[in-house]
Design an enzyme around this catalytic site. Structure first.
Site, PDB file in Angstrom:
ATOM      1  N   GLY A 238       0.756  -1.242   0.000  1.00  0.00           N
ATOM      2  CA  GLY A 238       0.000   0.000   0.000  1.00  0.00           C
ATOM      3  C   GLY A 238       0.785   1.289   0.000  1.00  0.00           C
ATOM      4  N   PRO A 282       4.506  -5.208  -0.604  1.00  0.00           N
ATOM      5  CG  PRO A 282       6.707  -4.433  -0.675  1.00  0.00           C
ATOM      6  CD  PRO A 282       5.820  -5.459  -0.010  1.00  0.00           C
ATOM      7  N   GLY A 283       3.689  -3.671  -3.730  1.00  0.00           N
ATOM      8  CA  GLY A 283       3.656  -3.884  -5.173  1.00  0.00           C
ATOM      9  C   GLY A 283       4.121  -2.604  -5.851  1.00  0.00           C
ATOM     10  NE  ARG A 319      -2.425   3.039 -11.177  1.00  0.00           N
ATOM     11  CZ  ARG A 319      -2.298   4.239 -10.673  1.00  0.00           C
ATOM     12  NH1 ARG A 319      -1.679   5.174 -11.357  1.00  0.00           N
ATOM     13  NH2 ARG A 319      -2.755   4.520  -9.480  1.00  0.00           N
ATOM     14  CE1 TYR A 323      -8.489   1.605  -9.462  1.00  0.00           C
ATOM     15  CE2 TYR A 323      -6.667   1.764 -11.012  1.00  0.00           C
ATOM     16  CZ  TYR A 323      -7.546   1.002 -10.265  1.00  0.00           C
ATOM     17  OH  TYR A 323      -7.462  -0.360 -10.321  1.00  0.00           O
ATOM     18  CB  CYS A 350     -13.918   3.262 -30.336  1.00  0.00           C
ATOM     19  SG  CYS A 350     -15.438   3.903 -30.974  1.00  0.00           S
ATOM     20  CE1 TYR A 379      -1.799  -3.622  -8.615  1.00  0.00           C
ATOM     21  CE2 TYR A 379      -0.726  -1.590  -7.939  1.00  0.00           C
ATOM     22  CZ  TYR A 379      -1.152  -2.872  -7.655  1.00  0.00           C
ATOM     23  OH  TYR A 379      -0.923  -3.395  -6.403  1.00  0.00           O
TER      24      TYR A 379
HETATM   25  N1  LLP Z   1      -1.550  -7.106  -0.803  1.00  0.00           N
HETATM   26  C1  LLP Z   1      -2.855  -7.195  -1.102  1.00  0.00           C
HETATM   27  C2  LLP Z   1      -3.675  -8.172  -0.383  1.00  0.00           C
HETATM   28  C3  LLP Z   1      -3.407  -6.365  -2.079  1.00  0.00           C
HETATM   29  O1  LLP Z   1      -4.698  -6.462  -2.366  1.00  0.00           O
HETATM   30  C4  LLP Z   1      -2.574  -5.448  -2.774  1.00  0.00           C
HETATM   31  C5  LLP Z   1      -3.130  -4.587  -3.810  1.00  0.00           C
HETATM   32  C6  LLP Z   1      -1.211  -5.383  -2.434  1.00  0.00           C
HETATM   33  C7  LLP Z   1      -0.737  -6.227  -1.441  1.00  0.00           C
HETATM   34  C8  LLP Z   1      -0.253  -4.450  -3.096  1.00  0.00           C
HETATM   35  O2  LLP Z   1      -0.554  -3.104  -2.873  1.00  0.00           O
HETATM   36  P1  LLP Z   1       0.419  -1.943  -3.366  1.00  0.00           P
HETATM   37  O3  LLP Z   1       1.690  -2.016  -2.562  1.00  0.00           O
HETATM   38  O4  LLP Z   1       0.700  -2.166  -4.803  1.00  0.00           O
HETATM   39  O5  LLP Z   1      -0.331  -0.705  -3.142  1.00  0.00           O
HETATM   40  N2  LLP Z   1      -5.002  -1.217  -9.631  1.00  0.00           N
HETATM   41  C9  LLP Z   1      -4.896  -0.226  -8.566  1.00  0.00           C
HETATM   42  C10 LLP Z   1      -4.308  -0.783  -7.312  1.00  0.00           C
HETATM   43  C11 LLP Z   1      -5.026  -2.023  -6.798  1.00  0.00           C
HETATM   44  C12 LLP Z   1      -4.365  -2.621  -5.586  1.00  0.00           C
HETATM   45  C13 LLP Z   1      -4.945  -3.956  -5.302  1.00  0.00           C
HETATM   46  N3  LLP Z   1      -4.346  -4.622  -4.181  1.00  0.00           N
HETATM   47  C14 LLP Z   1      -4.103   0.971  -9.105  1.00  0.00           C
HETATM   48  O6  LLP Z   1      -3.691   0.938 -10.256  1.00  0.00           O
HETATM   49  O7  LLP Z   1      -3.923   1.957  -8.403  1.00  0.00           O
END
Ligand code: LLP
Length: 426
Positions: A238, A282-283, A319, A323, A350, A379
């Site tokens: 997050g 983290p992603g 994105r 969002y 389109c 993403y």
């Molecule tokens: N762990 C869980 C259980 C999650 O659901 C997620 C993201 C993460 C970790 C990783 O979160 P991060 O560190 O990336 O914030 N498509 C959206 C974001 C969706 C996130 C979904 N879950 C965007 O493009 O902003």
């Protein structure tokens, strides 16, 4: 994005002239910088090195195998959300002991696969817990589980990506967690090993992580009070990144996150006299800033607005549309020219909503120019589609002035693959 040398008015990324990359590989093109990726992962390891911590990279952010292999070589584990992501992570060499299978809607097949492969499972409901126990029992195996907690914490982010709200579909309501843990203790073939939460994504005000840590550690205490034990607490992902210039200045770092999480985590483990592993998922903060999306300008139109029509739309980067997300846009072959005009950058899809960047001041843009959309590593490709009959684009990896193709451009054949024409159509 870190500013690199700029020659001939061209943007450089990972030591490469991106104008040359676009000529060689065509556009649209995702370009990832290997050094940035390694650096981002290492920053997490360093920030949390004082505590026993595992970093489970959230594969949903970017599941490219080359990136996963790089992260595996740095010691990453993985948060996976499907059998497909599980397969990707295993083939990248991430050990099963470091994989957590997440999700609020797991099929029978998913449950079987988790048990057979020996990964841990984050259980999202009592229903799922019972089904998992039955599957593990039938297969004669024991599966380690974490309980996904809904901590009822509200980060200030787009509601679509706030996952820890009371009304969110994810997790077991906070007050039901202890009874569910107790049920898990009684059920055969499931071993309660952890508590898990994830409060949301693109979080810039990180005080909420302190709140989530407190709540989770209070639950840990109650688990131990009832005579149960745990191996780990997973506080999810997050951490936000700076998409806008002003955000870049305030974007929190993994070290800032550690400073918020670790005091509460360590205080409680010391008080209870227990050893717990901390897990993070983290992603975005690992991959977001590692990648740009290059796109060619097909037309410039002076209408109610000045439109720049490029060859990448929400088929490749959803994105902004989904969002209202902001991505910086750079005219990559005119980086030293003065920004002088207001433009809205739109894709080829389109739909009137196919807008990548609204009202940006850019140097004068012409057909044939090259646009770089920044911070597109999280993403981006992973949410892409073939909408409007557009094959997905290629991806390349750059490192110290060298380049490798890490995904080929899809072809028209890929659009019709798996489609069947009923024989009666002749
Ligand atoms: N762990 C869980 C259980 C999650 O659901 C997620 C993201 C993460 C970790 C990783 O979160 P991060 O560190 O990336 O914030 N498509 C959206 C974001 C969706 C996130 C979904 N879950 C965007 O493009 O902003």
């Amino acid at each position: 994005m870190i500013k690199e040398k700029e020659e001939n008015n061209h943007l450089f990324f990972g030591g490469m002239d991106v104008v040359e990359l676009a000529e060689r590989y065509g556009t649209p093109l995702y370009v990832t910088d290997e050094n940035k990726l390694r650096h981002n992962f290492k920053s997490y390891k360093e920030a949390f090195e004082t505590t026993d911590t595992d970093i489970y990279y959230a594969v949903k952010a970017n599941g490219n195998l080359a990136l996963l292999k790089i992260l595996a070589s740095e010691g990453a584990g993985a948060d996976v959300f499907s059998g497909g992501e599980l397969h990707l992570t295993k083939s990248a060499g991430i050990p099963v002991e470091k994989i957590l299978f997440n999700g609020n809607s797991k099929s029978e097949e998913d449950l079987r696969e988790t048990v057979e492969s020996g990964v841990k499972v984050s259980v999202d409901s009592l229903d799922e817990l019972r089904a998992l126990s039955a599957v593990a029992n039938e297969l004669g195996k024991v599966v380690e589980i974490a309980i996904r907690v809904n901590p009822d914490v509200s980060p200030e982010v787009n509601p679509k990506i706030a996952t820890g709200l009371k009304e969110s579909k994810f997790g077991i309501p906070f007050h039901d967690v202890i009874p569910v843990c107790e049920e898990a203790e009684k059920l055969p073939n499931v071993l309660l090993a952890g508590l898990h939460c994830h409060i949301g994504s693109q979080i810039l005000d990180i005080t909420v992580f302190g709140e989530a840590t407190e709540k989770m550690m209070a639950l840990v205490e109650r688990v131990y009070e009832r005579g149960m034990q745990l191996k780990f607490v997973d506080l999810g992902g997050g951490l936000g990144i700076g998409y806008r210039q002003e955000e870049k200045e305030i974007a929190p770092t993994p070290k800032d996150l550690a400073d918020i999480i670790l005091p509460g985590f360590e205080k409680k483990t010391h008080e209870l006299g227990i050893n717990l592993k901390l897990v993070l998922e983290p992603g975005r903060s690992i991959v977001g800033a590692t990648t740009i999306l290059l796109s060619r300008v097909n037309a410039v139109k002076r209408a109610d607005k000045n439109f720049v029509a490029i060859d990448a739309g929400f088929n490749l980067l959803i994105r902004p549309v989904m969002y209202d997300a902001y991505h910086e846009v750079v005219v990559a072959n005119k980086v030293n020219e003065r920004a002088s005009e207001l433009y809205t950058v739109v894709g080829p899809i389109c739909e009137a909503g196919d807008i990548i960047a609204k009202d940006r001041v850019l140097p004068e843009v012409e057909r044939g120019d090259l646009v770089a959309i920044l911070d597109a590593g999280a993403y981006g490709f992973s949410m892409s589609s073939q909408y409007n009959g557009r094959p997905r684009c290629a991806e390349v990896l750059v490192c110290n002035g060298k380049v490798d193709l890490i995904r080929s451009r899809e072809s028209i054949d890929d659009l019709i693959r798996n489609q069947e024409i009923p024989a009666r159509f002749g």
